[in-house]
Design a protein around this motif. Structure first.
Motif, PDB file in Angstrom:
ATOM      1  N   LEU A 178       0.859  -1.190   0.000  1.00 26.12           N
ATOM      2  CA  LEU A 178       0.000   0.000   0.000  1.00 26.12           C
ATOM      3  C   LEU A 178       0.890   1.233   0.000  1.00 26.12           C
ATOM      4  N   VAL A 179       0.521   2.215  -0.785  1.00 25.98           N
ATOM      5  CA  VAL A 179       1.293   3.450  -0.877  1.00 25.98           C
ATOM      6  C   VAL A 179       0.636   4.498   0.014  1.00 25.98           C
ATOM      7  N   ARG A 180       1.436   5.139   0.837  1.00 29.53           N
ATOM      8  CA  ARG A 180       0.938   6.199   1.705  1.00 29.53           C
ATOM      9  C   ARG A 180       1.032   7.557   1.013  1.00 29.53           C
ATOM     10  N   VAL A 181       0.280   8.520   1.515  1.00 30.79           N
ATOM     11  CA  VAL A 181       0.239   9.852   0.920  1.00 30.79           C
ATOM     12  C   VAL A 181       1.626  10.504   0.922  1.00 30.79           C
ATOM     13  N   ALA A 182       2.438  10.230   1.932  1.00 28.97           N
ATOM     14  CA  ALA A 182       3.776  10.826   2.036  1.00 28.97           C
ATOM     15  C   ALA A 182       4.677  10.428   0.867  1.00 28.97           C
ATOM     16  N   ALA A 183       4.344   9.350   0.168  1.00 27.65           N
ATOM     17  CA  ALA A 183       5.168   8.871  -0.944  1.00 27.65           C
ATOM     18  C   ALA A 183       4.931   9.656  -2.224  1.00 27.65           C
ATOM     19  N   LYS A 184       4.004  10.568  -2.200  1.00 29.18           N
ATOM     20  CA  LYS A 184       3.594  11.295  -3.404  1.00 29.18           C
ATOM     21  C   LYS A 184       4.774  11.913  -4.163  1.00 29.18           C
ATOM     22  N   ASN A 185       5.721  12.472  -3.456  1.00 31.37           N
ATOM     23  CA  ASN A 185       6.854  13.156  -4.092  1.00 31.37           C
ATOM     24  C   ASN A 185       8.154  12.371  -3.997  1.00 31.37           C
ATOM     25  N   CYS A 186       8.068  11.087  -3.720  1.00 33.67           N
ATOM     26  CA  CYS A 186       9.273  10.266  -3.588  1.00 33.67           C
ATOM     27  C   CYS A 186       9.909   9.990  -4.941  1.00 33.67           C
ATOM     28  N   ASP A 187      11.206   9.792  -4.907  1.00 28.03           N
ATOM     29  CA  ASP A 187      11.899   9.400  -6.127  1.00 28.03           C
ATOM     30  C   ASP A 187      12.197   7.897  -6.084  1.00 28.03           C
ATOM     31  N   TYR A 188      12.863   7.427  -7.105  1.00 28.48           N
ATOM     32  CA  TYR A 188      13.147   6.004  -7.284  1.00 28.48           C
ATOM     33  C   TYR A 188      13.893   5.404  -6.093  1.00 28.48           C
ATOM     34  N   ARG A 189      14.933   6.077  -5.644  1.00 29.66           N
ATOM     35  CA  ARG A 189      15.763   5.545  -4.551  1.00 29.66           C
ATOM     36  C   ARG A 189      15.004   5.486  -3.220  1.00 29.66           C
ATOM     37  N   GLN A 190      14.199   6.477  -2.946  1.00 28.81           N
ATOM     38  CA  GLN A 190      13.439   6.480  -1.696  1.00 28.81           C
ATOM     39  C   GLN A 190      12.438   5.328  -1.658  1.00 28.81           C
ATOM     40  N   ILE A 191      11.755   5.079  -2.777  1.00 23.89           N
ATOM     41  CA  ILE A 191      10.817   3.962  -2.839  1.00 23.89           C
ATOM     42  C   ILE A 191      11.561   2.643  -2.692  1.00 23.89           C
ATOM     43  N   GLY A 192      12.705   2.532  -3.345  1.00 24.65           N
ATOM     44  CA  GLY A 192      13.498   1.297  -3.253  1.00 24.65           C
ATOM     45  C   GLY A 192      13.965   1.015  -1.838  1.00 24.65           C
ATOM     46  N   SER A 193      14.462   2.029  -1.148  1.00 27.39           N
ATOM     47  CA  SER A 193      14.937   1.804   0.221  1.00 27.39           C
ATOM     48  C   SER A 193      13.769   1.505   1.162  1.00 27.39           C
ATOM     49  N   ALA A 194      12.601   2.110   0.925  1.00 27.71           N
ATOM     50  CA  ALA A 194      11.422   1.816   1.745  1.00 27.71           C
ATOM     51  C   ALA A 194      10.968   0.375   1.531  1.00 27.71           C
ATOM     52  N   LEU A 195      11.030  -0.104   0.292  1.00 26.78           N
ATOM     53  CA  LEU A 195      10.638  -1.478  -0.024  1.00 26.78           C
ATOM     54  C   LEU A 195      11.573  -2.493   0.649  1.00 26.78           C
ATOM     55  N   VAL A 196      12.869  -2.254   0.564  1.00 27.97           N
ATOM     56  CA  VAL A 196      13.843  -3.159   1.191  1.00 27.97           C
ATOM     57  C   VAL A 196      13.708  -3.115   2.710  1.00 27.97           C
ATOM     58  N   HIS A 197      13.482  -1.931   3.259  1.00 28.00           N
ATOM     59  CA  HIS A 197      13.298  -1.796   4.707  1.00 28.00           C
ATOM     60  C   HIS A 197      12.143  -2.665   5.200  1.00 28.00           C
ATOM     61  N   LEU A 198      11.015  -2.626   4.481  1.00 26.43           N
ATOM     62  CA  LEU A 198       9.862  -3.438   4.876  1.00 26.43           C
ATOM     63  C   LEU A 198      10.135  -4.925   4.710  1.00 26.43           C
ATOM     64  N   ALA A 199      10.861  -5.296   3.672  1.00 31.14           N
ATOM     65  CA  ALA A 199      11.204  -6.709   3.468  1.00 31.14           C
ATOM     66  C   ALA A 199      12.076  -7.215   4.612  1.00 31.14           C
ATOM     67  N   LYS A 200      12.982  -6.378   5.086  1.00 35.68           N
ATOM     68  CA  LYS A 200      13.835  -6.774   6.217  1.00 35.68           C
ATOM     69  C   LYS A 200      13.019  -6.889   7.502  1.00 35.68           C
ATOM     70  N   LEU A 201      12.047  -6.000   7.701  1.00 35.40           N
ATOM     71  CA  LEU A 201      11.190  -6.094   8.879  1.00 35.40           C
ATOM     72  C   LEU A 201      10.374  -7.389   8.867  1.00 35.40           C
ATOM     73  N   HIS A 202       9.907  -7.794   7.688  1.00 37.00           N
ATOM     74  CA  HIS A 202       9.145  -9.037   7.540  1.00 37.00           C
ATOM     75  C   HIS A 202      10.034 -10.276   7.584  1.00 37.00           C
ATOM     76  N   ARG A 203      11.330 -10.065   7.547  1.00 34.99           N
ATOM     77  CA  ARG A 203      12.317 -11.150   7.486  1.00 34.99           C
ATOM     78  C   ARG A 203      12.144 -11.990   6.212  1.00 34.99           C
TER      79      ARG A 203
END
Length: 116
Positions: free
Chosen positions: A83-108
């Motif tokens: 799910l994409v949050r409103v704060a992601a509206k102005n994100c660039d490629y790298r910010q989305i990528g690091s957020a995706l990896v961060h969540l994957a690490k939290l989920h193990r």
């Protein structure tokens, strides 16, 4: 996406919401659960609150591309809904990528660091 396919049916999304676990960061929320298959299924949901159709589609493309390039780092046999949050509206490629990896690490479910 060679080892993944899209999550398309509403009932599949609901099943992941009900049975999966969720973690969130500033830009994304990820629900994940085991699916008993050899491949991952990924669904992306962007609310109208995030922006108009151009903005929503851009964010979906950014997430798909980030996932596609990092696909080998994810454990197999998962259903994921992002799910994409409103704060992601102005994100660039790298910010989305690091957020995706961060969540994957939290989920193990992040198995290895992939060279970018």
């Amino acid at each position: 996406m060679q080892n993944s396919e899209g999550l398309k049916k509403n009932r599949d999304f609901r099943q992941v919401y009900e049975r999966g676990t969720s973690y969130a960061n500033r830009y994304l929320v990820m629900y994940a659960m085991d699916n008993g298959r050899e491949m991952n299924r990924v669904g992306i949901s962007v609310s109208k609150k995030v922006g108009n159709s151009v903005v929503r589609h851009r964010l979906k493309r950014l997430i798909k591309e980030n996932y596609r390039l990092r696909e080998t780092g994810f454990r197999r046999g998962l259903d994921m809904v992002i799910l994409v949050r409103v704060a992601a509206k102005n994100c660039d490629y790298r910010q989305i990528g690091s957020a995706l990896v961060h969540l994957a690490k939290l989920h193990r479910i992040w198995e290895s660091e992939v060279k970018e």
